[in-house]
Design an enzyme around this catalytic site. Structure first.
Site, PDB file in Angstrom:
ATOM      1  N   TRP A 250       0.832  -1.206   0.000  1.00  0.00           N
ATOM      2  CA  TRP A 250       0.000   0.000   0.000  1.00  0.00           C
ATOM      3  C   TRP A 250       0.858   1.244   0.000  1.00  0.00           C
ATOM      4  CZ3 TRP A 250      -3.090   0.524   5.271  1.00  0.00           C
ATOM      5  CH2 TRP A 250      -2.229   0.310   6.360  1.00  0.00           C
TER       6      TRP A 250
ATOM      7  N   HIS B 109      -9.121  18.367  -7.173  1.00  0.00           N
ATOM      8  CA  HIS B 109      -9.544  18.574  -8.562  1.00  0.00           C
ATOM      9  C   HIS B 109      -8.470  18.029  -9.506  1.00  0.00           C
ATOM     10  CE1 HIS B 109     -12.924  21.156  -7.255  1.00  0.00           C
ATOM     11  NE2 HIS B 109     -12.111  21.359  -6.235  1.00  0.00           N
TER      12      HIS B 109
ATOM     13  N   HIS C  82     -12.910  14.442 -12.208  1.00  0.00           N
ATOM     14  CA  HIS C  82     -13.293  14.846 -10.862  1.00  0.00           C
ATOM     15  C   HIS C  82     -14.608  15.618 -10.834  1.00  0.00           C
ATOM     16  CE1 HIS C  82     -11.011  18.517 -12.119  1.00  0.00           C
ATOM     17  NE2 HIS C  82     -11.927  19.132 -11.396  1.00  0.00           N
TER      18      HIS C  82
ATOM     19  N   ASP D 250     -16.920  18.699  -9.118  1.00  0.00           N
ATOM     20  CA  ASP D 250     -16.882  20.032  -8.518  1.00  0.00           C
ATOM     21  C   ASP D 250     -18.126  20.225  -7.662  1.00  0.00           C
ATOM     22  OD1 ASP D 250     -14.578  20.613  -9.910  1.00  0.00           O
ATOM     23  OD2 ASP D 250     -15.518  22.015 -11.312  1.00  0.00           O
TER      24      ASP D 250
ATOM     25  N   HIS E 129     -16.701  24.882  -4.105  1.00  0.00           N
ATOM     26  CA  HIS E 129     -15.463  25.108  -4.859  1.00  0.00           C
ATOM     27  C   HIS E 129     -15.360  26.559  -5.328  1.00  0.00           C
ATOM     28  CE1 HIS E 129     -12.185  24.629  -7.605  1.00  0.00           C
ATOM     29  NE2 HIS E 129     -12.932  24.609  -8.700  1.00  0.00           N
TER      30      HIS E 129
ATOM     31  N   HIS F  28     -18.443  28.050 -13.639  1.00  0.00           N
ATOM     32  CA  HIS F  28     -18.256  27.952 -12.199  1.00  0.00           C
ATOM     33  C   HIS F  28     -19.211  28.906 -11.477  1.00  0.00           C
ATOM     34  CE1 HIS F  28     -14.442  26.010 -13.327  1.00  0.00           C
ATOM     35  NE2 HIS F  28     -14.368  25.567 -12.095  1.00  0.00           N
TER      36      HIS F  28
END
Length: 262
Positions: free
Chosen positions: A66, A74, A78, A80, A84, A212
């Site tokens: 591991w 981001h 991904h 949002d 954000h 955005h």
């Protein structure tokens, strides 16, 4: 008296088993080579994925392997969340998004040919209206997915980010299209194949980065760096978005799948 074999979930399982519904992975592979957004100075940039080894079937862990990962929220394909962006700063974090908003009809706006001719192509309200003229009103809870063909560049950071003398040149919505996404239909979110939900030139728009601004400011969500949108029909598929349930998360790397009628 109905039987479990006639339930919608049983019918879906049967369809997956017999191939009449297939699963399409809309996620780009995530590695140390995955391109990440590059902001100009003096702004802070997100780091690319890196990892530190914990054990490799050795004295630190004789039966297991591991690592520790470092990456920005981001990075890669991904999600949002509203917090954000400043317009959504009082909105939801990733962990607060209702699971029902993460599954919904896929509305695919295909402008790959136009983007091949013009890498800075701007999606307009007319593009949404043209889709509705052919397929009907965009349904409640839908994810609008912009197929630009940009996923073909995803493993070449220079071509993917496509930064020229005037800045990045990538496709995305214009200001009015961004405003429309935030207010005109009851969608869950908007997804793209590029590094961000706004066009490359959107830093010069008014307002700056309008997707955005309007999308996240109106309790809608973003998806970036999607893959294989060309395998989806314009309508009829279902998208499944799986971000980490990250408390106070502004975003999260995500696995995104589509259920597509064969």
């Amino acid at each position: 008296m109905s039987s479990t074999s006639s339930t919608p979930t049983a019918a879906l399982l049967d369809a997956l088993a017999d191939g009449s519904v297939r699963v399409v992975d809309l996620t780009q592979p995530l590695s140390e080579k995955t391109p990440v957004l590059q902001l100009p100075e003096p702004f802070a940039n997100t780091p690319p994925l890196s990892r530190r080894q914990l054990s490799r079937y050795d004295d630190d862990g004789p039966a297991w392997r591991w690592d520790v990962l470092e990456l920005g929220e981001h990075t890669g394909t991904h999600f949002d969340a509203p917090i954000h962006w400043i317009s959504g700063k009082d909105g939801k974090d990733v962990a607060s998004v209702e699971p029902g908003r993460l599954v919904g009809p896929a509305v695919v706006i295909d402008r790959a040919e136009a983007c091949a001719q013009d890498p800075g192509y701007l999606l307009t309200v007319a593009d949404f209206e043209a889709w509705e003229a052919e397929h009907g009103r965009i349904p409640e809870g839908a994810w609008i997915l912009f197929h630009s063909g940009w996923d073909a560049r995803a493993q070449d950071a220079e071509a993917f980010l496509n930064v020229g003398a005037e800045g990045p040149v990538t496709p995305g919505p214009d200001v009015e299209a961004a405003r429309w996404l935030g207010s005109e239909r009851g969608i869950s979110g908007f997804g793209v194949e590029t590094v961000g939900i706004d066009a490359g030139a959107a830093g010069g728009f008014d307002p700056i980065f309008p997707v955005h601004q309007y999308l996240l400011g109106n309790d809608r969500y973003g998806l970036t760096q999607l893959a294989n949108l060309g395998e989806l029909p314009p309508a009829g598929a279902v998208v499944v978005v799986s971000p980490l349930k990250l408390v106070d998360g502004t975003g999260s790397p995500s696995r995104v799948l589509a259920l597509v009628p064969a």
